[in-house]
Design an enzyme around this catalytic site. Structure first.
Site, short mmCIF file in Angstrom:
data_model
loop_
_atom_site.label_atom_id
_atom_site.label_comp_id
_atom_site.label_asym_id
_atom_site.label_seq_id
_atom_site.Cartn_x
_atom_site.Cartn_y
_atom_site.Cartn_z
N GLU A 272 0.69 -0.91 -0.04
CA GLU A 272 0.17 0.03 -0.05
C GLU A 272 0.95 1.26 -0.01
O GLU A 272 1.86 1.32 0.68
CB GLU A 272 -0.88 -0.10 1.16
CG GLU A 272 -1.70 1.40 1.54
CD GLU A 272 -2.46 1.18 2.87
OE1 GLU A 272 -3.30 2.02 3.00
OE2 GLU A 272 -1.73 0.77 3.70
N LYS A 333 -10.00 0.04 -1.84
CA LYS A 333 -10.13 -0.31 -0.29
C LYS A 333 -11.73 -0.16 -0.03
O LYS A 333 -12.10 0.93 -0.26
CB LYS A 333 -9.26 0.39 0.31
CG LYS A 333 -9.20 -0.09 1.82
CD LYS A 333 -8.21 0.92 2.69
CE LYS A 333 -8.30 0.51 4.06
NZ LYS A 333 -7.22 1.29 4.85
N CYS A 384 -4.28 -2.90 4.10
CA CYS A 384 -3.93 -2.61 5.67
C CYS A 384 -4.99 -3.12 6.66
O CYS A 384 -5.05 -4.24 6.92
CB CYS A 384 -3.85 -1.27 5.67
SG CYS A 384 -2.85 -0.53 6.85
#
Length: 519
Positions: A272, A333, A384
């Site tokens: 990321e 995301k 994440c």
């Protein structure tokens, strides 16, 4: 109180076994003990000990005391667990811990009446599971960090994660704590110890992971950990340097492949924020990425920040960059972090807390699961903090993912407990999904996790470099991936039944008291 028939009726709210201050102190210590079950200490039995402590002071007490001790337990638990939030600011750390503690306060108010009922070993753990499920979903997408299950990655009962998911693992820990509290209260240990031991032994013989059907194969995968110029809030302030670091490490990997020191990968994973420069708006960034992709001659999953048509919005995405066709499939995301990646109530909050000016744009929320075809391999991508969200993983497994990739940037929290906590969750996700998990981080921890949750290779915090490994691919399903949210729904139904029984018992007791008074 004695009825005309000579029967004694005792109001369980009429007395407390210990004083309020002692109960609060025990709850506070129990919260700290529970937090020590998580990384970086990671002593998993302490989760069991801490839950016993808070349940002991809530058992058969008043709802108000249950709520108070629940809040204190939750506050100390989250203050210790989320101590890495001090990087953002003391106010953010305390406010987030206090908010999460409110959920434990609500749970404590329920534990008090549910613990008086027969079958408390069902009602109380169900309530705990429901509390964690709600906290992980509402408001603003929820915050599931700190689920009891996440402390059990090294526990022998972690195999339950592949059968009943994180909810089942939390339920088991709390149920064992309930049995212990009840056995101490009744001073009868054998009737409790025998079924508890039987359950644990049964879990120990479960294959890790338990899967059904599907086909197996392998792929050679590489991860790149390029590092950042700094850490903390300014970790990515030199965006081009971060991108260059990951390009340089990929070029070094390509040289090792050409020299025969490493096998050629089927695909490569960058973390990321490997490029916080939008390659579709900046040709020089695109040229750097393409240079690395051409050198390694394999598709690279690149973590990028993309601008949108709205100048106040950006997207946190993983893009498949092919050496022949260039940029292709992407995943955006689905669970951006509140107050970190988007700012609710922006106008009001920035006026109160000037530091929120450092979040000038909001990240949009993705709408599709991270199913990507990379070099002929069906990959399920997560970014994440999404490792804590069940729906991210159930959706990619349902979509046919053969392996899971996690792109993450932990540079902000390097040197705190956050990267280790996330790594433990990723290990449980491998076991939960029955898939190998490939993690690429800017600053660590990166590595390869086998489907049984064991670590094959890893790059620690602050290291730079690359790793190459042959990882198993699978299309099999674990019972947990088939069940999805069903264990949480079942827990919700059980909790509602318990609450209903509690109201019935209380009304019946009140009627009995009134009847005896009239006589």
């Amino acid at each position: 109180m004695t009825t005309s028939s000579g029967r004694t009726v005792v109001d369980p709210d009429s007395q407390s076994r210990i004083g309020v201050l002692a109960a609060v102190a025990i709850a506070a210590v129990s919260g700290v003990v529970t937090a020590l079950a998580f990384a970086p200490i990671g002593s998993w039995p302490l989760a069991f000990v801490g839950v016993i402590g808070v349940l002991a002071v809530q058992w058969r007490t008043r709802c108000r005391r249950g709520a108070l001790t629940g809040f204190i337990y939750g506050l100390t638990f989250f203050l210790v667990l989320l101590s890495w939030m001090t990087v953002i600011g003391m106010d953010a750390w305390i406010l987030l811990a206090a908010y999460c503690a409110l959920w434990n306060a609500a749970l404590g108010a329920l534990v008090a009446p549910l613990s008086r009922l027969r079958g408390s070993v069902l009602w109380v753990p169900s309530a705990w599971v429901v509390m964690e499920a709600l906290r992980g979903r509402v408001p603003l997408g929820g915050f599931p960090w700190g689920e009891i299950a996440f402390s059990q990655g090294n526990s022998p009962v972690s195999a339950l994660a592949s059968i009943a998911g994180m909810a089942g693992l939390t339920f088991l820990v709390v149920a064992l704590a309930v049995l212990t509290v009840e056995s101490i209260r009744r001073r009868k240990f054998v009737p409790v110890a025998l079924p508890a031991a039987a359950v644990i032994v049964a879990i120990l013989v479960i294959p890790r992971p338990l899967t059904v059907g599907g086909q197996e194969s392998t792929a050679t995968v590489a991860v790149v950990q390029g590092g950042t110029p700094g850490t903390g809030m300014d970790a990515l302030s030199v965006r081009r340097a971060v991108l260059q670091n990951h390009v340089d490490e990929t070029l070094a990997l390509a040289a090792a492949v050409d020299a025969g020191a490493e096998p050629p990968p089927d695909f490569v994973v960058w973390p990321e924020n490997a490029s916080d420069i939008d390659p579709f708006r900046d040709p020089s960034a695109a040229a750097l990425i393409d240079e690395a992709v051409q050198a390694i001659d394999a598709p690279v999953l690149v973590g990028v920040v993309l601008t949108t048509e709205d100048p106040t919005k950006v997207a946190n995405a993983g893009i498949v960059w092919d050496p022949v066709s260039g940029p292709g499939e992407r995943y955006v995301k689905m669970h951006p972090v509140p107050f970190g990646e988007f700012l609710p109530f922006r106008d009001q909050l920035t006026a109160l807390i000037g530091r929120f000016d450092r979040v000038p744009r909001d990240f949009v929320r993705g709408t599709e699961p991270g199913i990507l075809n990379i070099g002929g391999v069906v990959v399920g991508d997560a970014i994440c903090f999404e490792v804590a969200y069940d729906d991210v993983f159930t959706s990619v497994i349902a979509g046919g993912a053969e392996v899971i990739t996690v792109q993450t940037n932990n540079a902000t929290y390097q040197g705190t407990g956050q990267p280790a906590q996330q790594w433990d969750i990723e290990r449980l996700r491998a076991l939960n999904a029955g898939r190998a998990v490939v993690v690429a981080s800017t600053t660590g921890i990166s590595g390869f996790i086998a489907p049984d949750g064991t670590v094959d290779q890893q790059l620690g915090e602050g290291e730079t470099g690359y790793l190459v490994s042959e990882v198993p691919l699978s299309t099999s399903r674990t019972p947990a991936s088939l069940l999805g949210a069903a264990p949480e729904v079942i827990a919700g139904v059980a909790m509602l039944i318990g609450v209903g029984l509690g109201f019935y018992v209380r009304r019946r007791r009140a009627a009995l008291v009134r009847s005896s008074t009239d006589q």
